[in-house]
Design a protein around this motif. Structure first.
Motif, short mmCIF file in Angstrom:
data_model
loop_
_atom_site.label_atom_id
_atom_site.label_comp_id
_atom_site.label_asym_id
_atom_site.label_seq_id
_atom_site.Cartn_x
_atom_site.Cartn_y
_atom_site.Cartn_z
N ALA A 17 0.84 -1.21 0.00
CA ALA A 17 0.00 0.00 0.00
C ALA A 17 0.87 1.25 0.00
CB ALA A 17 -0.93 0.00 1.22
N LEU A 18 1.98 1.21 0.73
CA LEU A 18 2.90 2.35 0.77
C LEU A 18 3.51 2.59 -0.61
CD1 LEU A 18 4.44 4.52 2.30
CD2 LEU A 18 6.12 2.79 2.97
N THR A 19 3.84 1.53 -1.33
CA THR A 19 4.37 1.70 -2.69
C THR A 19 3.36 2.43 -3.57
OG1 THR A 19 5.75 -0.29 -2.57
CG2 THR A 19 5.13 0.47 -4.76
N GLY A 20 2.08 2.02 -3.49
CA GLY A 20 1.05 2.70 -4.27
C GLY A 20 0.89 4.14 -3.87
N SER A 21 0.93 4.41 -2.57
CA SER A 21 0.81 5.79 -2.10
C SER A 21 2.00 6.65 -2.53
CB SER A 21 0.70 5.81 -0.57
OG SER A 21 -0.51 5.21 -0.15
N MET A 22 3.19 6.07 -2.53
CA MET A 22 4.37 6.83 -2.95
C MET A 22 4.32 7.13 -4.44
SD MET A 22 5.99 7.59 -0.29
CE MET A 22 7.43 8.29 -1.09
N LEU A 23 3.72 6.27 -5.22
CA LEU A 23 3.52 6.56 -6.64
C LEU A 23 2.49 7.67 -6.82
CD1 LEU A 23 3.53 2.94 -8.11
CD2 LEU A 23 5.21 4.73 -8.58
N GLY A 24 1.65 7.85 -5.80
CA GLY A 24 0.60 8.86 -5.84
C GLY A 24 0.90 10.03 -4.93
N ASP A 25 0.08 10.16 -3.87
CA ASP A 25 0.10 11.37 -3.04
C ASP A 25 0.88 11.22 -1.73
OD1 ASP A 25 -1.54 12.64 -4.90
OD2 ASP A 25 -3.34 11.82 -3.98
N GLY A 26 1.50 10.08 -1.49
CA GLY A 26 2.21 9.87 -0.24
C GLY A 26 3.55 10.57 -0.20
N LYS A 110 11.51 13.51 -4.77
CA LYS A 110 11.02 12.15 -4.99
C LYS A 110 11.52 11.60 -6.32
CE LYS A 110 6.72 10.92 -3.86
NZ LYS A 110 5.24 10.71 -3.95
N ILE A 111 12.03 10.40 -6.29
CA ILE A 111 12.50 9.70 -7.49
C ILE A 111 11.86 8.32 -7.51
CG2 ILE A 111 14.69 10.94 -7.59
CD1 ILE A 111 15.99 8.44 -6.31
N LEU A 112 12.05 7.63 -8.61
CA LEU A 112 11.49 6.28 -8.75
C LEU A 112 12.57 5.26 -8.40
CD1 LEU A 112 8.68 5.25 -9.71
CD2 LEU A 112 9.79 4.69 -11.88
N VAL A 121 -2.11 -4.64 -4.92
CA VAL A 121 -2.38 -3.65 -3.88
C VAL A 121 -1.74 -2.31 -4.24
CG1 VAL A 121 -1.95 -3.03 -1.46
CG2 VAL A 121 -2.63 -5.37 -2.06
N ALA A 122 -0.50 -2.33 -4.70
CA ALA A 122 0.19 -1.10 -5.05
C ALA A 122 -0.52 -0.39 -6.20
CB ALA A 122 1.64 -1.40 -5.43
N VAL A 123 -0.90 -1.14 -7.23
CA VAL A 123 -1.57 -0.53 -8.38
C VAL A 123 -2.92 0.03 -7.97
CG1 VAL A 123 -2.56 -1.00 -10.65
CG2 VAL A 123 -0.36 -1.99 -10.04
N ALA A 124 -3.65 -0.68 -7.09
CA ALA A 124 -4.96 -0.21 -6.63
C ALA A 124 -4.84 1.14 -5.92
CB ALA A 124 -5.59 -1.24 -5.71
N HIS A 125 -3.86 1.26 -5.02
CA HIS A 125 -3.69 2.52 -4.30
C HIS A 125 -3.17 3.63 -5.22
CE1 HIS A 125 -4.19 -0.04 -0.76
NE2 HIS A 125 -4.40 1.06 -0.09
N TRP A 126 -2.36 3.27 -6.17
CA TRP A 126 -1.85 4.25 -7.14
C TRP A 126 -3.01 4.83 -7.95
CZ3 TRP A 126 1.68 2.61 -11.83
CH2 TRP A 126 2.11 3.75 -12.51
N ILE A 127 -3.89 3.95 -8.45
CA ILE A 127 -5.04 4.41 -9.23
C ILE A 127 -5.98 5.26 -8.38
CG2 ILE A 127 -7.14 3.63 -10.39
CD1 ILE A 127 -5.54 1.35 -11.58
N ALA A 128 -6.21 4.82 -7.13
CA ALA A 128 -7.09 5.59 -6.26
C ALA A 128 -6.55 6.99 -6.01
CB ALA A 128 -7.28 4.86 -4.93
N ASP A 129 -5.24 7.13 -5.95
CA ASP A 129 -4.61 8.43 -5.74
C ASP A 129 -4.60 9.28 -7.01
OD1 ASP A 129 -4.10 7.84 -3.12
OD2 ASP A 129 -1.98 8.37 -3.21
N ASP A 130 -4.03 8.74 -8.07
CA ASP A 130 -3.70 9.55 -9.24
C ASP A 130 -4.36 9.09 -10.54
OD1 ASP A 130 -2.19 11.36 -7.93
OD2 ASP A 130 -0.25 10.48 -8.39
#
Length: 298
Positions: A17-26, A110-112, A121-130
């Motif tokens: 979940a943290l990975t997805g958030s970092m790709l988004g708004d985290g 922030k870098i990748l 899970v990561a993709v789901a949170h990424w989509i929900a954010d961005d």
């Protein structure tokens, strides 16, 4: 002497979940003289329910001020000069976040991470954010846009490659310009969208952007015939139009739309796409339009 923070290991779900958030708004931060990082996420007050869901994932790591709820604050909107509300949460500084911070930041930018791995899970949170998800007019075509503004073109290409490896579909990096600034997004069409939805559906618990939850949308488990790519589709229609023009026979607009596949399921003509295809030939006076006695465009 400061007492060192007790290490609280992240669970597998928290890590993903943290990975997805970092790709988004985290955001992971190390402030002042702190030696360990903490996670913070802020949102508009309208997204308070979603933020509370995110905070619940890290419930065992939340800062004392966030134990019962997210924090609500006021801020001045410089565009409208109005006072608005926003909400946020933050965790405690913890050794679990520090090595992750070092992967995601260089000189506090922030870098990748080069060894980034995607999960459902990561993709789901990424989509929900961005993610910005919509229908592209036709009932069986989705368009998903991932706002990867904070990443470079090379990083966006890397992300698109990771998505392609996971879903065996095409993910396109596209340039956008806003107020003189150039940035890049990832565009996802049709079958690639369905592949993502099928993958994340069981783990997407957020009450957010569930456009594919509509009954008419849930066809990713029983997919219709795959759409052709937009580029190839346009070229095929252009070639078909050239054949019709060479034949030199009058044709009604409705029949031309049927020949070129520019008809919605309810029988309406897709005029925008039709006009785009016909414009060159109207400008060259290769074809012209007239109205017959029955008010048909020919």
């Amino acid at each position: 002497m400061r007492t060192p923070h007790t290490l609280i290991p992240l669970t597998k779900f928290q890590q993903e979940a943290l990975t997805g958030s970092m790709l988004g708004d985290g955001h992971l931060c190390i402030n002042g003289k702190a030696i360990n990082a903490h996670l913070t996420i802020g949102r508009s007050i309208k997204d308070k329910d979603y933020l509370e869901y995110e905070a619940s994932i890290f419930n065992n790591l939340l800062a004392p001020a966030c134990k019962d709820n997210v924090i609500i604050t006021n801020y001045l909107d410089k565009t409208t000069s109005k006072i608005k509300k926003e909400c946020n949460f933050r965790t405690r500084n913890n050794p679990s976040f520090t090595p992750i911070y070092n992967l995601w930041y260089k000189d506090k930018v922030k870098i990748l991470p080069k060894d980034l791995q995607l999960s459902a899970v990561a993709v789901a949170h990424w989509i929900a954010d961005d993610g910005s998800l919509a229908y592209n007019k036709l009932p069986y075509r989705f368009v998903l846009e991932l706002s990867t503004h904070s990443f470079t073109q090379d990083e966006c290409n890397l992300l698109a490659g990771l998505l392609q490896d996971r879903y065996n579909e095409e993910f396109l990096v596209r340039q956008k310009n806003r107020k003189g600034k150039k940035y890049f997004i990832i565009k996802v069409y049709d079958s690639a969208c369905r592949a993502i939805f099928s993958d994340i559906d069981s783990v997407f618990k957020m009450n957010r952007k569930r456009i594919w939850d509509n009954p008419e949308s849930r066809f990713y488990s029983d997919c219709p015939e795959r759409q052709r790519s937009m580029t190839h589709d346009f070229q095929d229609r252009k070639n078909k139009l050239i054949e019709i023009i060479k034949a030199g026979e009058p044709i009604t607009l409705i029949n031309l739309a049927k020949e070129l596949g520019y008809i919605y399921n309810d029988g309406r003509i897709e005029y925008t796409s039709m006009n785009k295809l016909l414009k060159l030939y109207f400008d060259q006076n290769t074809i012209y339009k007239e109205v017959d006695n029955y008010n048909n465009n020919t």
